[in-house]
Design a protein around this motif. Sequence first.
Motif, PDB file in Angstrom:
ATOM      1  N   CYS A  18       0.860  -1.459  -0.057  1.00 27.99           N
ATOM      2  CA  CYS A  18       0.105  -0.091   0.014  1.00 27.99           C
ATOM      3  C   CYS A  18       0.775   1.366  -0.179  1.00 27.99           C
ATOM      4  O   CYS A  18       0.610   2.183  -0.661  1.00 27.99           O
ATOM      5  CB  CYS A  18      -0.926   0.062   1.400  1.00 27.99           C
ATOM      6  N   THR A  19       2.035   1.351   0.925  1.00 31.16           N
ATOM      7  CA  THR A  19       2.781   2.355   0.758  1.00 31.16           C
ATOM      8  C   THR A  19       3.398   2.637  -0.544  1.00 31.16           C
ATOM      9  O   THR A  19       3.541   3.730  -1.126  1.00 31.16           O
ATOM     10  CB  THR A  19       3.978   2.410   1.821  1.00 31.16           C
ATOM     11  N   TYR A  20       3.875   1.750  -1.216  1.00 28.29           N
ATOM     12  CA  TYR A  20       4.490   1.871  -2.443  1.00 28.29           C
ATOM     13  C   TYR A  20       3.531   2.355  -3.386  1.00 28.29           C
ATOM     14  O   TYR A  20       3.649   3.094  -4.294  1.00 28.29           O
ATOM     15  CB  TYR A  20       5.004   0.295  -2.925  1.00 28.29           C
ATOM     16  N   GLN A  21       2.128   1.677  -3.479  1.00 29.20           N
ATOM     17  CA  GLN A  21       1.119   2.266  -4.511  1.00 29.20           C
ATOM     18  C   GLN A  21       0.885   3.796  -4.485  1.00 29.20           C
ATOM     19  O   GLN A  21       0.593   4.470  -5.111  1.00 29.20           O
ATOM     20  CB  GLN A  21      -0.146   1.348  -4.417  1.00 29.20           C
ATOM     21  N   LEU A  22       0.785   4.120  -3.025  1.00 26.60           N
ATOM     22  CA  LEU A  22       0.364   5.490  -2.792  1.00 26.60           C
ATOM     23  C   LEU A  22       1.728   6.422  -3.229  1.00 26.60           C
ATOM     24  O   LEU A  22       1.543   7.409  -3.710  1.00 26.60           O
ATOM     25  CB  LEU A  22       0.295   5.642  -1.111  1.00 26.60           C
ATOM     26  N   GLN A  23       2.780   5.904  -2.989  1.00 27.20           N
ATOM     27  CA  GLN A  23       3.902   6.613  -3.341  1.00 27.20           C
ATOM     28  C   GLN A  23       4.037   6.934  -4.766  1.00 27.20           C
ATOM     29  O   GLN A  23       4.302   7.929  -5.432  1.00 27.20           O
ATOM     30  CB  GLN A  23       5.371   6.067  -2.705  1.00 27.20           C
ATOM     31  N   CYS A  24       3.752   5.651  -5.549  1.00 31.58           N
ATOM     32  CA  CYS A  24       3.783   5.769  -7.087  1.00 31.58           C
ATOM     33  C   CYS A  24       2.660   6.723  -7.448  1.00 31.58           C
ATOM     34  O   CYS A  24       3.049   7.422  -8.408  1.00 31.58           O
ATOM     35  CB  CYS A  24       3.466   4.381  -7.429  1.00 31.58           C
ATOM     36  N   LEU A  25       1.529   6.507  -6.890  1.00 30.29           N
ATOM     37  CA  LEU A  25       0.395   7.576  -7.276  1.00 30.29           C
ATOM     38  C   LEU A  25       0.710   8.671  -7.332  1.00 30.29           C
ATOM     39  O   LEU A  25       0.610   9.560  -8.208  1.00 30.29           O
ATOM     40  CB  LEU A  25      -0.912   7.111  -6.822  1.00 30.29           C
ATOM     41  N   ALA A  26       1.652   9.148  -6.136  1.00 28.00           N
ATOM     42  CA  ALA A  26       1.816  10.570  -6.035  1.00 28.00           C
ATOM     43  C   ALA A  26       2.949  11.154  -6.998  1.00 28.00           C
ATOM     44  O   ALA A  26       2.933  11.989  -7.519  1.00 28.00           O
ATOM     45  CB  ALA A  26       2.134  10.750  -4.509  1.00 28.00           C
ATOM     46  N   THR A  27       4.041  10.444  -6.903  1.00 29.63           N
ATOM     47  CA  THR A  27       5.250  10.599  -7.666  1.00 29.63           C
ATOM     48  C   THR A  27       5.170  10.540  -9.144  1.00 29.63           C
ATOM     49  O   THR A  27       5.931  10.958  -9.972  1.00 29.63           O
ATOM     50  CB  THR A  27       6.571  10.177  -7.138  1.00 29.63           C
ATOM     51  N   ARG A  28       4.181   9.648  -9.503  1.00 33.27           N
ATOM     52  CA  ARG A  28       4.491   9.229 -10.915  1.00 33.27           C
ATOM     53  C   ARG A  28       3.118   9.750 -11.838  1.00 33.27           C
ATOM     54  O   ARG A  28       2.980   9.602 -13.067  1.00 33.27           O
ATOM     55  CB  ARG A  28       4.454   7.715 -11.327  1.00 33.27           C
ATOM     56  N   VAL A  29       2.140   9.735 -11.002  1.00 30.85           N
ATOM     57  CA  VAL A  29       0.732  10.070 -11.914  1.00 30.85           C
ATOM     58  C   VAL A  29       0.521  11.655 -11.461  1.00 30.85           C
ATOM     59  O   VAL A  29       0.380  12.220 -12.351  1.00 30.85           O
ATOM     60  CB  VAL A  29      -0.379   8.980 -11.267  1.00 30.85           C
ATOM     61  N   VAL A  30       0.101  11.749 -10.066  1.00 30.97           N
ATOM     62  CA  VAL A  30      -0.550  13.177  -9.651  1.00 30.97           C
ATOM     63  C   VAL A  30       0.600  14.104  -9.838  1.00 30.97           C
ATOM     64  O   VAL A  30       0.412  15.395 -10.422  1.00 30.97           O
ATOM     65  CB  VAL A  30      -1.347  13.233  -8.521  1.00 30.97           C
ATOM     66  N   TRP A  31       1.662  14.031  -9.300  1.00 34.93           N
ATOM     67  CA  TRP A  31       2.591  15.058  -8.949  1.00 34.93           C
ATOM     68  C   TRP A  31       3.997  14.667  -9.918  1.00 34.93           C
ATOM     69  O   TRP A  31       4.766  14.482  -8.937  1.00 34.93           O
ATOM     70  CB  TRP A  31       2.999  15.536  -7.841  1.00 34.93           C
ATOM     71  N   PRO A  32       4.146  14.198 -11.156  1.00 36.59           N
ATOM     72  CA  PRO A  32       5.605  13.771 -11.653  1.00 36.59           C
ATOM     73  C   PRO A  32       6.560  14.945 -11.397  1.00 36.59           C
ATOM     74  O   PRO A  32       6.349  15.875 -11.596  1.00 36.59           O
ATOM     75  CB  PRO A  32       5.185  13.263 -12.905  1.00 36.59           C
ATOM     76  N   LYS A  33       7.646  14.336 -10.942  1.00 32.35           N
ATOM     77  CA  LYS A  33       8.846  15.329 -10.620  1.00 32.35           C
ATOM     78  C   LYS A  33       9.335  15.897 -11.785  1.00 32.35           C
ATOM     79  O   LYS A  33       9.783  17.026 -11.662  1.00 32.35           O
ATOM     80  CB  LYS A  33       9.894  14.357  -9.721  1.00 32.35           C
ATOM     81  N   GLU A  34       9.311  15.269 -12.914  1.00 33.74           N
ATOM     82  CA  GLU A  34      10.019  15.544 -14.376  1.00 33.74           C
ATOM     83  C   GLU A  34       9.371  16.616 -15.104  1.00 33.74           C
ATOM     84  O   GLU A  34       9.529  17.128 -16.249  1.00 33.74           O
ATOM     85  CB  GLU A  34      10.822  14.622 -14.963  1.00 33.74           C
ATOM     86  N   ASN A  35       7.763  16.416 -14.917  1.00 32.17           N
ATOM     87  CA  ASN A  35       6.983  17.096 -15.713  1.00 32.17           C
ATOM     88  C   ASN A  35       6.191  18.149 -14.977  1.00 32.17           C
ATOM     89  O   ASN A  35       6.176  18.130 -13.732  1.00 32.17           O
ATOM     90  CB  ASN A  35       5.817  15.886 -16.277  1.00 32.17           C
ATOM     91  N   THR A  36       5.031  18.796 -15.674  1.00 31.69           N
ATOM     92  CA  THR A  36       4.163  19.678 -14.994  1.00 31.69           C
ATOM     93  C   THR A  36       3.096  18.595 -14.260  1.00 31.69           C
ATOM     94  O   THR A  36       2.589  17.695 -14.675  1.00 31.69           O
ATOM     95  CB  THR A  36       3.404  20.468 -16.282  1.00 31.69           C
ATOM     96  N   PRO A  37       2.712  19.239 -13.296  1.00 32.94           N
ATOM     97  CA  PRO A  37       1.863  18.500 -12.162  1.00 32.94           C
ATOM     98  C   PRO A  37       0.429  18.698 -12.972  1.00 32.94           C
ATOM     99  O   PRO A  37       0.241  19.533 -13.509  1.00 32.94           O
ATOM    100  CB  PRO A  37       2.014  19.509 -11.047  1.00 32.94           C
ATOM    101  N   LEU A  38      -0.205  17.519 -12.828  1.00 32.46           N
ATOM    102  CA  LEU A  38      -1.757  17.279 -13.267  1.00 32.46           C
ATOM    103  C   LEU A  38      -2.466  18.350 -12.543  1.00 32.46           C
ATOM    104  O   LEU A  38      -3.370  18.736 -13.515  1.00 32.46           O
ATOM    105  CB  LEU A  38      -2.123  16.052 -13.065  1.00 32.46           C
ATOM    106  N   VAL A  39      -2.390  18.987 -11.355  1.00 34.12           N
ATOM    107  CA  VAL A  39      -3.317  19.687 -10.432  1.00 34.12           C
ATOM    108  C   VAL A  39      -2.536  20.771  -9.879  1.00 34.12           C
ATOM    109  O   VAL A  39      -1.364  20.466  -9.448  1.00 34.12           O
ATOM    110  CB  VAL A  39      -4.253  18.766  -9.795  1.00 34.12           C
ATOM    111  N   PRO A  40      -3.251  21.762  -9.377  1.00 35.79           N
ATOM    112  CA  PRO A  40      -2.497  22.591  -8.486  1.00 35.79           C
ATOM    113  C   PRO A  40      -2.135  22.182  -7.100  1.00 35.79           C
ATOM    114  O   PRO A  40      -2.777  20.967  -6.683  1.00 35.79           O
ATOM    115  CB  PRO A  40      -3.601  23.611  -8.118  1.00 35.79           C
ATOM    116  N   VAL A  41      -1.533  22.625  -6.318  1.00 29.11           N
ATOM    117  CA  VAL A  41      -0.907  22.056  -5.187  1.00 29.11           C
ATOM    118  C   VAL A  41      -1.973  21.786  -4.060  1.00 29.11           C
ATOM    119  O   VAL A  41      -2.157  20.624  -3.462  1.00 29.11           O
ATOM    120  CB  VAL A  41       0.153  22.986  -4.365  1.00 29.11           C
ATOM    121  N   ALA A  42      -2.903  22.775  -3.902  1.00 31.02           N
ATOM    122  CA  ALA A  42      -4.123  22.477  -3.083  1.00 31.02           C
ATOM    123  C   ALA A  42      -4.856  21.159  -3.466  1.00 31.02           C
ATOM    124  O   ALA A  42      -5.315  20.411  -2.511  1.00 31.02           O
ATOM    125  CB  ALA A  42      -4.800  23.448  -2.874  1.00 31.02           C
TER     126      ALA A  42
END
Length: 166
Positions: A18-42
Amino acid sequence: GGFKEDVAEQLQDAVEKCTYQLQCLATRVVWPKENTPLVPVAVYRRILASLINVWYTELIHVVLSIAHVPQKQVKRLQDILISARVDEILKTGTSKLPQSVLRAYVPAYQRLSMLVDLLAMTLGEFQNLIDSKALTVFSSDETRALLLSLFPECENRKRALRALDS
């Protein structure tokens, strides 16, 4: 049931997945480090915080449902809960995430933190929290369940249980 080795292994595996999946969702899907974030910070924080809150609430529920945690397994359970924390994924910059933000976005964070602390306590320390009415994040039924689960039957445990009723 009790917190035996096989239950500990299953919980550890579930936490890791579960922790791995949550981290992947955060860093690869919603807030990818190398690309523009999908949504605003809030919006990002609301999405992830909702998931984290459900995750922490479920972990707390699992621990409260364990009828007996042998003394030699208490530290293991505490370590599993510590490894389950994923609040760092709410951080969007390099600065530290303020505790006030964490508590606002993830109400279950305080309960999980208190639970981790309670697992490290002696019966006397637990009794002091009951006496000082400091366990406000847990209902009296939840506190009773923890007392019965974590401490062997003895006069001090009986006294702590009576203090809950008063």
